[in-house]
Design an enzyme around this catalytic site. Structure first.
Site, PDB file in Angstrom:
ATOM      1  CB  THR A 119      -0.946   0.046   1.233  1.00 13.07           C
ATOM      2  OG1 THR A 119      -0.147   0.061   2.422  1.00 13.07           O
ATOM      3  CG2 THR A 119      -1.891  -1.136   1.273  1.00 13.07           C
ATOM      4  CG  ASP A 137       5.313 -10.227   2.802  1.00 14.74           C
ATOM      5  OD1 ASP A 137       5.050  -9.897   3.979  1.00 14.74           O
ATOM      6  OD2 ASP A 137       4.529 -10.875   2.090  1.00 14.74           O
ATOM      7  CG  ASN A 170       8.211 -13.356  10.834  1.00 18.14           C
ATOM      8  OD1 ASN A 170       8.345 -14.447  11.365  1.00 18.14           O
ATOM      9  ND2 ASN A 170       7.719 -13.208   9.613  1.00 18.14           N
ATOM     10  N   GLY A 200      10.421 -11.873  17.256  1.00 21.25           N
ATOM     11  CA  GLY A 200      11.555 -12.809  17.259  1.00 21.25           C
ATOM     12  C   GLY A 200      12.845 -12.079  16.938  1.00 21.25           C
ATOM     13  CE1 TYR A 232      -5.188  -1.621  10.310  1.00 22.87           C
ATOM     14  CE2 TYR A 232      -7.000  -0.595  11.504  1.00 22.87           C
ATOM     15  CZ  TYR A 232      -5.686  -0.573  11.061  1.00 22.87           C
ATOM     16  OH  TYR A 232      -4.875   0.509  11.365  1.00 22.87           O
ATOM     17  CE  LYS A 244      -2.622  -2.343  12.814  1.00 17.41           C
ATOM     18  NZ  LYS A 244      -1.202  -2.015  12.731  1.00 17.41           N
ATOM     19  CB  THR A 267      -2.473  10.165  12.041  1.00 14.54           C
ATOM     20  OG1 THR A 267      -2.629   9.906  13.443  1.00 14.54           O
ATOM     21  CG2 THR A 267      -1.294  11.085  11.830  1.00 14.54           C
TER      22      THR A 267
HETATM   23  P1  NAD Z   1       0.213   3.090   4.780  1.00 10.61           P
HETATM   24  O1  NAD Z   1      -0.632   2.122   4.023  1.00 10.61           O
HETATM   25  O2  NAD Z   1       0.535   4.405   4.174  1.00 10.61           O
HETATM   26  O3  NAD Z   1       1.593   2.405   5.188  1.00 10.61           O
HETATM   27  C1  NAD Z   1       1.712   1.049   5.497  1.00 10.61           C
HETATM   28  C2  NAD Z   1       2.986   0.534   4.846  1.00 10.61           C
HETATM   29  O4  NAD Z   1       3.179  -0.846   5.214  1.00 10.61           O
HETATM   30  C3  NAD Z   1       2.930   0.571   3.318  1.00 10.61           C
HETATM   31  O5  NAD Z   1       4.078   1.195   2.795  1.00 10.61           O
HETATM   32  C4  NAD Z   1       2.860  -0.892   2.918  1.00 10.61           C
HETATM   33  O6  NAD Z   1       3.410  -1.162   1.646  1.00 10.61           O
HETATM   34  C5  NAD Z   1       3.618  -1.560   4.063  1.00 10.61           C
HETATM   35  N1  NAD Z   1       3.272  -2.979   4.243  1.00 10.61           N
HETATM   36  C6  NAD Z   1       2.038  -3.529   4.386  1.00 10.61           C
HETATM   37  N2  NAD Z   1       2.138  -4.864   4.520  1.00 10.61           N
HETATM   38  C7  NAD Z   1       3.473  -5.163   4.480  1.00 10.61           C
HETATM   39  C8  NAD Z   1       4.212  -6.368   4.574  1.00 10.61           C
HETATM   40  N3  NAD Z   1       3.612  -7.559   4.725  1.00 10.61           N
HETATM   41  N4  NAD Z   1       5.573  -6.307   4.513  1.00 10.61           N
HETATM   42  C9  NAD Z   1       6.213  -5.122   4.356  1.00 10.61           C
HETATM   43  N5  NAD Z   1       5.550  -3.941   4.241  1.00 10.61           N
HETATM   44  C10 NAD Z   1       4.191  -3.961   4.304  1.00 10.61           C
HETATM   45  O7  NAD Z   1      -0.503   3.299   6.208  1.00 10.61           O
HETATM   46  P2  NAD Z   1      -0.166   4.314   7.385  1.00 10.61           P
HETATM   47  O8  NAD Z   1      -1.305   5.234   7.553  1.00 10.61           O
HETATM   48  O9  NAD Z   1       1.197   4.854   7.230  1.00 10.61           O
HETATM   49  O10 NAD Z   1      -0.190   3.302   8.635  1.00 10.61           O
HETATM   50  C11 NAD Z   1       1.020   2.801   9.193  1.00 10.61           C
HETATM   51  C12 NAD Z   1       0.721   2.013  10.459  1.00 10.61           C
HETATM   52  O11 NAD Z   1       0.045   2.837  11.399  1.00 10.61           O
HETATM   53  C13 NAD Z   1      -0.162   0.794  10.234  1.00 10.61           C
HETATM   54  O12 NAD Z   1       0.279  -0.252  11.053  1.00 10.61           O
HETATM   55  C14 NAD Z   1      -1.523   1.262  10.672  1.00 10.61           C
HETATM   56  O13 NAD Z   1      -2.329   0.214  11.126  1.00 10.61           O
HETATM   57  C15 NAD Z   1      -1.173   2.234  11.793  1.00 10.61           C
HETATM   58  N6  NAD Z   1      -2.226   3.240  11.990  1.00 10.61           N
HETATM   59  C16 NAD Z   1      -2.324   4.325  11.166  1.00 10.61           C
HETATM   60  C17 NAD Z   1      -3.350   5.236  11.382  1.00 10.61           C
HETATM   61  C18 NAD Z   1      -3.504   6.474  10.545  1.00 10.61           C
HETATM   62  O14 NAD Z   1      -4.410   7.268  10.814  1.00 10.61           O
HETATM   63  N7  NAD Z   1      -2.648   6.744   9.588  1.00 10.61           N
HETATM   64  C19 NAD Z   1      -4.282   5.021  12.407  1.00 10.61           C
HETATM   65  C20 NAD Z   1      -4.148   3.886  13.204  1.00 10.61           C
HETATM   66  C21 NAD Z   1      -3.114   3.004  13.000  1.00 10.61           C
END
Ligand code: NAD
Ligand code: UDP
Length: 330
Positions: free
Chosen positions: A38, A59, A102, A105, A148, A152, A178
């Protein structure tokens, strides 16, 4: 002085890329990891030539091997937008469970401190308002958002188990909505959705009657809260968000005023299990971290709108959401 080393997963995403910037600014050596499912490589191209940064395309649900020592790990890899995790539900569950396992670990092997990105979604459609950390939540395990929310919740549980059983140093941030530059314009979240619609001169799509509430935190405040939490000595979850709450309908009207484009509002069905209210109780973060948000919505929205305003017509009109086909094994 020896440079401390930090691994940031989800580095090419919205929050991950801002974290990379912050840790580099603070003098750390940053290893960014992402599989771009994403995220967008453009979010980190400015770091390519930086000698304090390296990037590993990987990944995190697959075994992670890093030769260098690590002092800290921040696990931010996960789809975060409802339309993303509805399109890739299994990957969402895997990154929160297998991916977190992972990283735990790895943290144990490296004797590193691990901070995980949890979410206000662990509270589900909350029956307690505002949400404080001691509220256990109201989640529909089998609903479309369950992939989701439950990933979490599992992530928090396994992190606490490693903390208690292995004595691992862990931190848990519960992030509330955010926003800011580097969000994906087509990620479906309300702020890029409304801003994209405004810039294309389209009506703003409010889901439901727009009486549901959210509380939006500007990215710089969020990153600052996460940074302070990492260096605190508190292992239990901490809410980081901005308590300034607004209904989605009023928010759409604010965006119309901000953009100065005279769009109308159209109403669409409310997605299943869309939480009706959300506001963080941040008393704990204030007390523990001496942190509170500094950027008000008007200022943050203006900065975000200025970012999206620079998009070309082609970028603005790219209607298709992210193409996940490369990541989905047929
Ligand atoms: P985003 O989608 O912009 O970023 C997520 C990133 O994780 C992406 O670059 C994606 O390619 C990478 N990713 C996903 N699965 C992966 C995998 N298996 N291996 C390696 N990379 C992988 O989202 P974000 O808004 O930056 O969110 C980042 C984190 O913060 C997430 O864990 C999300 O749950 C948490 N979060 C964000 C918000 C918000 O408002 N932005 C709110 C609550 C929680
Ligand atoms: N929303 C909306 N129109 C849109 C996109 C979202 O009205 O085009 C609503 C959505 O139903 C939710 C709120 O805005 O009530 C916030 O949605 P978002 O996807 O940003 O995040 P959530 O907090 O639901 O995870």
């Amino acid at each position: 002085m020896i440079q401390k080393r930090v691994l940031i997963t989800g580095a090419a995403g919205f929050l991950g890329s801002h974290l990379c910037d912050r840790f580099i600014d603070e003098g750390f050596y940053v290893i960014g990891m992402d599989n771009f499912i994403t995220g967008d490589p453009k979010n980190i191209t400015h770091l390519e030539a930086n000698s304090s940064f390296e990037f590993i395309e990987h990944d995190v649900t697959k075994h992670i091997s890093i030769e260098k020592s690590l002092d800290y790990i921040l696990h931010f890899a996960s789809p975060a937008s409802p339309i993303d995790y509805l399109k890739i539900p299994i990957q969402t569950l895997k990154v929160g469970s297998l991916g977190t396992h992972n990283l735990l670990g790895l943290a144990k092997a490296k004797k590193a401190r691990l901070l995980i990105a949890s979410t206000s979604e662990v509270y589900g459609d909350p029956l307690v308002h505002p949400q404080s950390e001691d509220y256990y939540g109201n989640v529909n395990t089998i609903g479309p958002r369950g992939v989701y929310d439950e990933a979490k919740r599992f992530q928090e549980s396994i992190t606490m188990a490693y903390h208690r059983f292995h004595g691992l140093e862990t931190r848990i941030v519960r992030i509330f909505n955010t926003y800011g530059p580097r969000m994906r314009l087509n990620d479906g979240r309300v702020i890029p959705a409304f801003m994209g619609q405004a810039l294309r001169g389209e009506d703003l799509t409010v889901f439901g009657d727009g009486s549901q509430t959210r509380s939006f935190c500007y990215v710089d405040d969020q990153i600052d809260g996460i940074y302070k939490l990492l260096f605190s000595d508190y292992a239990y979850p901490v809410n980081i968000g901005n308590p300034q709450e607004i209904t989605i309908k009023d928010f759409a009207e604010e965006i119309i005023k901000l953009t100065g484009m005279y769009q109308k509002i159209t109403y669409k069905n409310l997605p299943v299990d869309d939480p009706l209210q959300r506001q963080p109780d941040i008393s704990l973060a204030k007390k523990l971290l001496n942190w509170e948000p500094k950027v008000n919505r008007a200022e943050g929205m203006l900065k975000t709108f200025n970012y999206f305003k620079n998009f070309t017509d082609i970028e603005l009109n790219k209607r298709d959401h992210k193409d996940f086909s490369n990541h989905i094994k047929k």
